[in-house]
Design a protein around this motif. Sequence first.
Motif, mmCIF file in Angstrom:
data_model
loop_
_atom_site.group_PDB
_atom_site.id
_atom_site.type_symbol
_atom_site.label_atom_id
_atom_site.label_comp_id
_atom_site.label_asym_id
_atom_site.label_seq_id
_atom_site.Cartn_x
_atom_site.Cartn_y
_atom_site.Cartn_z
ATOM 1 N N LEU A 144 9.639 7.901 8.572
ATOM 2 C CA LEU A 144 10.175 6.653 9.115
ATOM 3 C C LEU A 144 9.202 5.501 8.887
ATOM 4 N N ALA A 145 7.903 5.760 9.040
ATOM 5 C CA ALA A 145 6.903 4.717 8.833
ATOM 6 C C ALA A 145 6.918 4.217 7.393
ATOM 7 N N ALA A 146 6.996 5.139 6.434
ATOM 8 C CA ALA A 146 7.012 4.746 5.024
ATOM 9 C C ALA A 146 8.294 3.989 4.684
ATOM 10 N N GLN A 147 9.412 4.390 5.282
ATOM 11 C CA GLN A 147 10.662 3.657 5.056
ATOM 12 C C GLN A 147 10.546 2.223 5.569
ATOM 13 N N GLN A 148 9.833 2.054 6.696
ATOM 14 C CA GLN A 148 9.634 0.705 7.217
ATOM 15 C C GLN A 148 8.800 -0.132 6.256
ATOM 16 N N LEU A 149 7.814 0.484 5.604
ATOM 17 C CA LEU A 149 7.024 -0.239 4.608
ATOM 18 C C LEU A 149 7.887 -0.650 3.415
ATOM 19 N N VAL A 150 8.877 0.183 3.064
ATOM 20 C CA VAL A 150 9.811 -0.171 1.987
ATOM 21 C C VAL A 150 10.584 -1.435 2.352
ATOM 22 N N THR A 151 11.078 -1.504 3.609
ATOM 23 C CA THR A 151 11.833 -2.696 4.016
ATOM 24 C C THR A 151 10.939 -3.933 4.034
ATOM 25 N N LEU A 152 9.669 -3.759 4.388
ATOM 26 C CA LEU A 152 8.736 -4.887 4.368
ATOM 27 C C LEU A 152 8.482 -5.350 2.941
ATOM 28 N N ALA A 153 8.257 -4.411 2.035
ATOM 29 C CA ALA A 153 8.028 -4.761 0.632
ATOM 30 C C ALA A 153 9.234 -5.481 0.046
ATOM 31 N N ARG A 154 10.429 -5.016 0.420
ATOM 32 C CA ARG A 154 11.654 -5.659 -0.069
ATOM 33 C C ARG A 154 11.764 -7.087 0.467
ATOM 34 N N ALA A 155 11.378 -7.294 1.734
ATOM 35 C CA ALA A 155 11.417 -8.644 2.302
ATOM 36 C C ALA A 155 10.451 -9.570 1.573
ATOM 37 N N LEU A 156 9.254 -9.062 1.253
ATOM 38 C CA LEU A 156 8.247 -9.895 0.594
ATOM 39 C C LEU A 156 8.628 -10.215 -0.843
ATOM 40 N N ALA A 157 9.510 -9.416 -1.431
ATOM 41 C CA ALA A 157 9.919 -9.660 -2.820
ATOM 42 C C ALA A 157 10.631 -10.993 -2.985
ATOM 43 N N GLY A 196 0.794 -1.224 0.000
ATOM 44 C CA GLY A 196 0.000 0.000 0.000
ATOM 45 C C GLY A 196 0.824 1.270 0.000
ATOM 46 N N LEU A 197 2.017 1.229 -0.577
ATOM 47 C CA LEU A 197 2.900 2.397 -0.610
ATOM 48 C C LEU A 197 2.686 3.133 -1.927
ATOM 49 N N ASP A 198 1.978 4.250 -1.870
ATOM 50 C CA ASP A 198 1.632 5.027 -3.061
ATOM 51 C C ASP A 198 2.423 6.326 -3.050
ATOM 52 N N VAL A 199 3.651 6.296 -3.574
ATOM 53 C CA VAL A 199 4.545 7.455 -3.562
ATOM 54 C C VAL A 199 5.288 7.525 -4.895
ATOM 55 N N ASP A 200 5.992 8.629 -5.107
ATOM 56 C CA ASP A 200 6.839 8.790 -6.287
ATOM 57 C C ASP A 200 8.095 7.940 -6.100
#
Length: 495
Positions: A148-161, A134-138
């Motif tokens: 910081l919260a959005a950066q944490q979502l990036v690390t989660l998305a990377r883990a799920l990849a 659910g990360l809707d950014v440029d």
Amino acid sequence: MSSPILTAAAVTKHFGPTVALSKLDLSIRAGEVVALMGANGAGKSTLVKILSGVYLPDSGTLTLRGEPYRPASPQAAKQLGIATVHQSIADAVVPALSIADNLLLDRLCDPASPWRVPPAARRDAARPLAARVGLDVDLSAPLASLSLAAQQLVTLARALASHPTLLILDEPTASLSAPEVERLFTLLDRLREEGVAILVVSHRLGDLRRIADRVTIVRDGRIVADLKPPIDFDAAVETMIGRPIPKDRAQYAADAASLEPCFSVRDFQLTPHSIPFDLDVQRGEIVAIAGPVGGGKSRLACAIFGATRAAAGAMMLNGQPWRPRSPADAIRAGVFLAGEDRWRTSLFPDSVPFASIAGTLSFPFLSRWFKRGAVDRERERDAAIEAISNFGIRCTGPDDRLTRLSGGNQQKVVLARWHAERARLLLLDEPFQGVDAGARADIADTLRRHAHERATLVFVSDLEEAFEIADRVVRFDRATLERTPTTDLTFHIHR
């Protein structure tokens, strides 16, 4: 029941004379969400680092899908199907790179991948990864531009990849707003249905009620309980800390509160378009400013501390106009801030001389404690020894490096720093981040014990934490303080 995806048997780990894990046993099955609870220093982070390939165990066995499992590195663990999102994301991201490149970091670092990929192609490849959380950014923006919260979502998305068999999340909701938390839990529900095993380290009881199939409690490096719903959380916390929870909490702050005004704001606007608000805090009072992550709480704390400027309005400290030009001004006046992100605002890496407990405590007060450049090591050590005792910091002594402490004990050092001298106004931004329930109660009692000396503002996103610490809770939303009736979100809590 299906066979366990992962099994740990008699796993032991030492750090010098310290026993971090002692013959620990654990198993997790496909499609199961196991919540791991434990006091700070109980061994949770060590276990997570062993499972994710950061450490090797000294003894014991690990089995993954029925085969021996002994990863030599985090990358090896990920290739075998175990992905981890650590509590501290500093080592998992590159702030100067774009969001897309951070999402694709594992792929870009793979020697077998092509090293020249056009930016547009990288963004196209990263887009479905971002959408999954659910990360809707440029995606072309630098990662440093995200919260910081959005950066944490990036690390989660990377883990799920990596399409993990086992996903490990260490305090995943600590920096997330309520909508982001629910989005995360919806994603975990979907992963559970897909058969992914999930290990969640969390101290938030709301998290455990919502997501856990089983709660496993670690104490002194061992599993001491394995609980299934419905869970008696008071009993779980008592099992975790190894002692009963005091039923009659100390009454320090409310008894000490006076009618003497300490800090006030009038017609205050954090941004040009926000609604002006007023706020009064009495000496001896603990007021919690409760609201969502990203709603403006941290900006308000920074404005009071002199780190940022408000758009309009006036502040008063002890009856005098208060307009600090910098944090140094604030510290000289006795206004102290423990920031939300401890590694960004309060702690030092090992390469810095002040990276010990003693050095961390003394750093803001160098000009007052150490005259003409001479470091008074005795004063520094005495202050650290007192802080270790007052806050129950688990360590071997004042010279311990912060990187060797658990996250909760690091947070205790941050809070202890601002008790090394008497404050007129103490600002605490998310002070319980990464702190277990037992230590949280101890910290709350310590804060109340000293509350009569000052006014205290606590900025939190978790209402449960706000009610635990505060005499008064005020809702903060969209950079505006909203006063509401006592039947809604503004409470006077009598202790």
